[in-house]
Structure formats: C-alpha cells, structure tokens
Design an enzyme around this catalytic site. Structure first.
Site, short mmCIF file in Angstrom:
data_model
loop_
_atom_site.label_atom_id
_atom_site.label_comp_id
_atom_site.label_asym_id
_atom_site.label_seq_id
_atom_site.Cartn_x
_atom_site.Cartn_y
_atom_site.Cartn_z
N ASN A 130 50.15 32.07 34.00
CA ASN A 130 49.01 32.34 33.13
C ASN A 130 49.23 33.68 32.44
O ASN A 130 49.16 34.73 33.08
CB ASN A 130 47.74 32.36 34.00
CG ASN A 130 46.48 32.72 33.22
OD1 ASN A 130 46.55 33.12 32.06
ND2 ASN A 130 45.34 32.58 33.87
N HIS B 287 44.55 26.59 27.52
CA HIS B 287 44.93 27.81 28.22
C HIS B 287 45.69 27.40 29.47
O HIS B 287 45.29 26.49 30.19
CB HIS B 287 43.66 28.60 28.56
CG HIS B 287 43.93 29.76 29.45
ND1 HIS B 287 44.91 30.68 29.20
CD2 HIS B 287 43.34 30.14 30.62
CE1 HIS B 287 44.92 31.57 30.16
NE2 HIS B 287 43.97 31.28 31.04
N CYS C 41 41.19 35.75 28.86
CA CYS C 41 42.03 34.57 28.55
C CYS C 41 41.58 33.85 27.28
O CYS C 41 42.35 33.10 26.70
CB CYS C 41 41.99 33.59 29.72
SG CYS C 41 42.70 34.31 31.21
O1 UT7 Z 1 42.42 32.17 33.36
C1 UT7 Z 1 41.45 32.02 34.33
C2 UT7 Z 1 41.97 32.70 35.53
N1 UT7 Z 1 42.16 32.03 36.73
C3 UT7 Z 1 42.17 30.72 37.00
O2 UT7 Z 1 41.98 29.86 36.21
C4 UT7 Z 1 42.44 30.35 38.44
C5 UT7 Z 1 41.51 29.29 38.94
N2 UT7 Z 1 41.70 28.99 40.32
C6 UT7 Z 1 42.82 28.38 40.82
O3 UT7 Z 1 43.77 28.12 40.10
C7 UT7 Z 1 42.84 27.98 42.26
O4 UT7 Z 1 41.55 28.09 42.77
C8 UT7 Z 1 43.82 28.81 43.14
C9 UT7 Z 1 45.25 28.50 42.74
C10 UT7 Z 1 43.55 30.29 43.01
C11 UT7 Z 1 43.63 28.39 44.59
O5 UT7 Z 1 43.93 27.01 44.73
P1 UT7 Z 1 42.93 26.04 45.49
O6 UT7 Z 1 43.59 24.73 45.56
O7 UT7 Z 1 41.60 26.12 44.82
O8 UT7 Z 1 42.88 26.65 46.92
P2 UT7 Z 1 41.60 27.10 47.73
O9 UT7 Z 1 41.04 28.35 47.16
O10 UT7 Z 1 40.70 25.92 47.87
O11 UT7 Z 1 42.25 27.43 49.12
C12 UT7 Z 1 42.82 26.42 49.97
C13 UT7 Z 1 43.63 27.10 51.03
C14 UT7 Z 1 42.93 28.29 51.66
O12 UT7 Z 1 43.22 28.31 53.03
P3 UT7 Z 1 42.15 27.79 54.08
O13 UT7 Z 1 40.94 28.65 53.91
O14 UT7 Z 1 41.89 26.36 53.73
O15 UT7 Z 1 42.87 27.97 55.40
C15 UT7 Z 1 43.58 29.48 51.00
O16 UT7 Z 1 43.55 30.63 51.81
O17 UT7 Z 1 44.82 27.61 50.45
C16 UT7 Z 1 44.99 28.98 50.82
N3 UT7 Z 1 45.73 29.65 49.78
C17 UT7 Z 1 47.06 29.72 49.76
N4 UT7 Z 1 48.00 29.25 50.62
C18 UT7 Z 1 49.29 29.49 50.32
C19 UT7 Z 1 45.23 30.30 48.70
N5 UT7 Z 1 46.25 30.81 47.97
C20 UT7 Z 1 47.40 30.47 48.62
C21 UT7 Z 1 48.77 30.70 48.37
N6 UT7 Z 1 49.66 30.20 49.24
N7 UT7 Z 1 49.19 31.39 47.30
#
Ligand code: UT7
Length: 371
Positions: free
Chosen positions: A283, A253, A114
């Site tokens: 992204n 980004h 990225c």
């Molecule tokens: O260019 C660099 C590349 N990547 C990034 O910059 C991505 C960086 N990370 C993120 O954007 C975020 O961490 C995510 C979008 C991937 C995840 O969002 P979050 O708010 O950090 O969620 P989390 O990982 O804290 O998960 C919260 C809950 C979890 O469920 P439990 O364990 O609390 O029951 C996940 O399983 O949300 C769940 N979850 C989802 N639910 C519905 C994770 N992805 C999804 C989804 N739909 N797509």
C-alpha cells in the site's frame, strides 16, 4: 466549458526491495504465507537512507511530462497529494516545482492520506474546467515507512513507498467525467499518527510512547474500506451518466487484495476488469492509484475510449472515486506535429520513418500519438 484530459503519466519507486521473507528475517512475528494470503502483498519498496518523498515525486513528474512532451515551464499548477511531506514546512510541491523547473507554476500539497490522489485529481480537474488553468501536474507521493513501527505486525507488513503522477490538460474532449469525495472525521482515531502536529508536537514523551508511529484498527478499516470503496465508485459512476456495465477497468486503492475483491464484487465487476499490483508494492498510500494506473497503461490494459474508475479509502476517514474517459489528448505539441503532417503531405511516411531511425523516444512518441 473545457474538459480535463490525462495527457501524461509517470511513476517512481525506491530501488530498495523488502520481501515478506525479509520481514520474517528481521524478527517480525509473522510468516511469508500469512502476509501473502491475508493481504496479497509479496514485497514492497522502501526509501533508502537519505531519500525523501520529493525525490520520488520529481522522477514521477518528469516521466509524466516526458510522455506528454510538455516543458515544465508550461505548467500552471502542481498538486502533491502526500501525508509524508519532506518537511512540515514548506510544501513538498514547492520543492518539486523548483527541481523540475516549473517556473510559472503554483504549487501546493494536499493531505487526504490514501484518498489524496483522487482528491487532488478532482480539484485539478475543477481548476481546468473553470478555465483558470490549462495544465496541472497531479502527483501522489508517499513514504509511510517513516511512520511505521517495525514491531507492529498489523501495520508494517502493509505499506510501501512510491510516487505516481498524471499530467492533466485542458481539452475539447471529455476526460475526467466525474468525481465523488467523502469524509467522516469521527473515525479519525482508527488510522492515525498522533504526534508531529500542533495537538501533540513530537517531543521526548511522544517518542518514548511511540506516538510518532502509525496506529490502525485493522479490522474496522478493513470493513469500512470494503464498503466505502464500492459505494464511492457507484456514486462517481452514476454522476458520470454511465453504468457499471460501461466500466472497462477499475483501479482501486491497493490496500489489501481482499478489500479490492469486495469492492469489485459490490460493483459486479469480474476480476479481468480490476487492476491490482499490490503484490509488488504494498500500500503506497496516495501513490497507489497513480502507480497502478501507470502499470495498467504499460501493460496495455487501457485503450482510448475506455471508461476507467478510480476508487480509494483511507485515514480521515476519507474516500473518493473518479471516472476517467481515456482519450487522445490534444496538447500543443500534437497540433504542431499535425501541421507538419499537413505540410509534408505524401512525404509524411518517409519523414516518419527517418525519425524512427533516430531513436526509441521519437518512435514511441510518434506511435503513441499517431498510430
Ligand atoms: O489504506 C487503508 C489502510 N489500511 C488498510 O486498508 C488495512 C485494512 N486492514 C487489513 O488489511 C487487515 O485487517 C490486516 C491485514 C491488518 C489484518 O488482517 P485480518 O485478516 O483482518 O486479521 P485480524 O486482524 O482479523 O487478525 C487475525 C489474527 C490475529 O490473531 P488472533 O487474535 O486471532 O490470535 C492477529 O493477531 O491474525 C493475527 N495477525 C497476524 N499474524 C501473523 C495480525 N497480523 C499478523 C501478521 N502475521 N502480520
């Protein structure tokens, strides 16, 4: 010492649109609302079957050359920042070089995921500033959709495909004021496609284990991105001799709306000085910054004299930031138009309106350069 100025810009995205609702309908365990509120993304563009990274890169490159009114044969160097080349060998940049007809240009790829576009911009600016070359096409082009596991709701919702290009030219006026690059390979496994290289070639086992897919520790990447995008920008701003008060626009980004907010907050920049378009494209990896810059220009958010800060974070781990002073470049074509203007003297306006009648392309070129 010559400076590197931005003289042209262009972007390209695939025509295939995939909305959040489309992902739900594909059976992914998520909801439109979750994706939009947690990431800011509403839709993304994905390659159609048969399309490849270089197809997008070529279109973006041709648009940038058209804006700058530069013939491809006058390019000295093409750098394509990509982690999704058409083939492992040869470089995608060589394919682009051939297809746009840049017969004199050197061509190479660069992979900093990225952060790739900011890295490429920094290296290209250095080449121009050391007077080795005069015109460099810097392209960020990626199609990370090829690595996605469409059952992994943490990754597949985030990414889209696209390309953006800037033409950099040698100039007497400062353009790229500073860049700051960084990396920490100890975090390599936090965002990785493990198979497909020399460590784990793609074979039957790799495909069975899904090692050809992108895996990500979302929470860690989120935390580090929010921190490092702001820090990298602070370093680049300091190196440029400016302060955050001098910044007119931040182009971060486009990974997650909440990461962008955190980076802007760290820099003390209000939302109106921050550009985001991830709702439309997700992204797009190395393409995200040049695509955002192109759209900011098209929306009139960039004016000559503005200080624009680019900042990025991604796999590697890698991060980078650049400060650009937006100015009127002085390409060869402009000097020849100026000669015409001098020669025509009082008849210049009549000449310009006769050209204006001939079509939009001439009109927009004239407006851009002279009004
Ligand atoms: O260019 C660099 C590349 N990547 C990034 O910059 C991505 C960086 N990370 C993120 O954007 C975020 O961490 C995510 C979008 C991937 C995840 O969002 P979050 O708010 O950090 O969620 P989390 O990982 O804290 O998960 C919260 C809950 C979890 O469920 P439990 O364990 O609390 O029951 C996940 O399983 O949300 C769940 N979850 C989802 N639910 C519905 C994770 N992805 C999804 C989804 N739909 N797509």
């Amino acid at each position: 010492m010559p400076y590197a100025q931005v003289a042209g810009w262009g972007m390209a995205v695939p025509s295939r649109v995939v909305t959040n609702n489309d992902l739900v309908e594909m059976g992914l365990e998520t909801s439109e609302e979750w994706i939009e509120t947690r990431t800011g993304i509403r839709q993304r563009r994905l390659l159609a079957p048969g399309e490849a990274t270089s197809d997008l890169a070529v279109t973006a490159a041709q648009r940038a050359l058209e804006v700058a009114n530069v013939h491809p044969a006058d390019l000295d160097l093409i750098i394509v920042a990509t982690c999704t080349p058409d083939h492992p060998v040869p470089a995608t940049a060589s394919l682009v070089q051939d297809r746009i007809g840049a017969g004199r240009a050197g061509a190479t790829d660069l992979n900093a995921a990225c952060s790739g576009f900011v890295y490429a911009l920094s290296l290209a600016a250095g080449q121009i500033e050391s007077a080795r070359v005069r015109q460099v096409l810097v392209i960020g082009a990626d199609a990370v959709s090829i690595y996605l596991d469409w059952q992994d709701r943490e990754t597949c919702i985030l990414f889209g495909d696209g390309a953006g290009a800037l033409l950099l030219q040698s100039s007497e006026e400062p353009g790229i004021l500073s860049t700051s690059l960084g990396s920490d390979g100890s975090g390599a496994s936090l965002l990785m496609v493990s198979a497909g290289g020399s460590r784990f070639p793609t074979n039957g086992d790799a495909l069975r284990n899904g090692d050809n897919h992108l895996v990500m520790d979302g929470r860690q990447i989120f935390r580090l991105a929010a921190q490092m995008m702001g820090k990298a920008a602070e370093k680049a701003i300091e190196a440029s001799g400016l302060t955050t008060e001098d910044v007119n626009l931040l182009i971060p980004h486009q990974a997650n709306g909440r990461i962008i907010e955190a980076a802007a907050k760290k820099l003390g920049l209000p939302p109106e000085k921050v550009f985001a378009n991830l709702a439309e494209y997700g992204n797009t990896t190395a393409a995200s910054i040049p695509i955002a810059l192109c759209e900011a220009i098209e929306e009139g958010r960039v004016k000559p004299g503005d200080n624009i800060v680019l900042t990025s974070f991604g796999a590697g781990l890698s991060w980078g930031s650049a400060v650009i002073r937006w100015g009127l470049p002085l390409p060869v074509e402009v000097s020849s138009w100026r000669r015409w203007r001098r020669r025509l003297g009082g008849r210049w306006s009549a000449f310009r309106s006769s050209l204006r009648k001939r079509g939009r392309r001439v009109r927009s070129f004239m407006d851009r350069k002279y009004n």
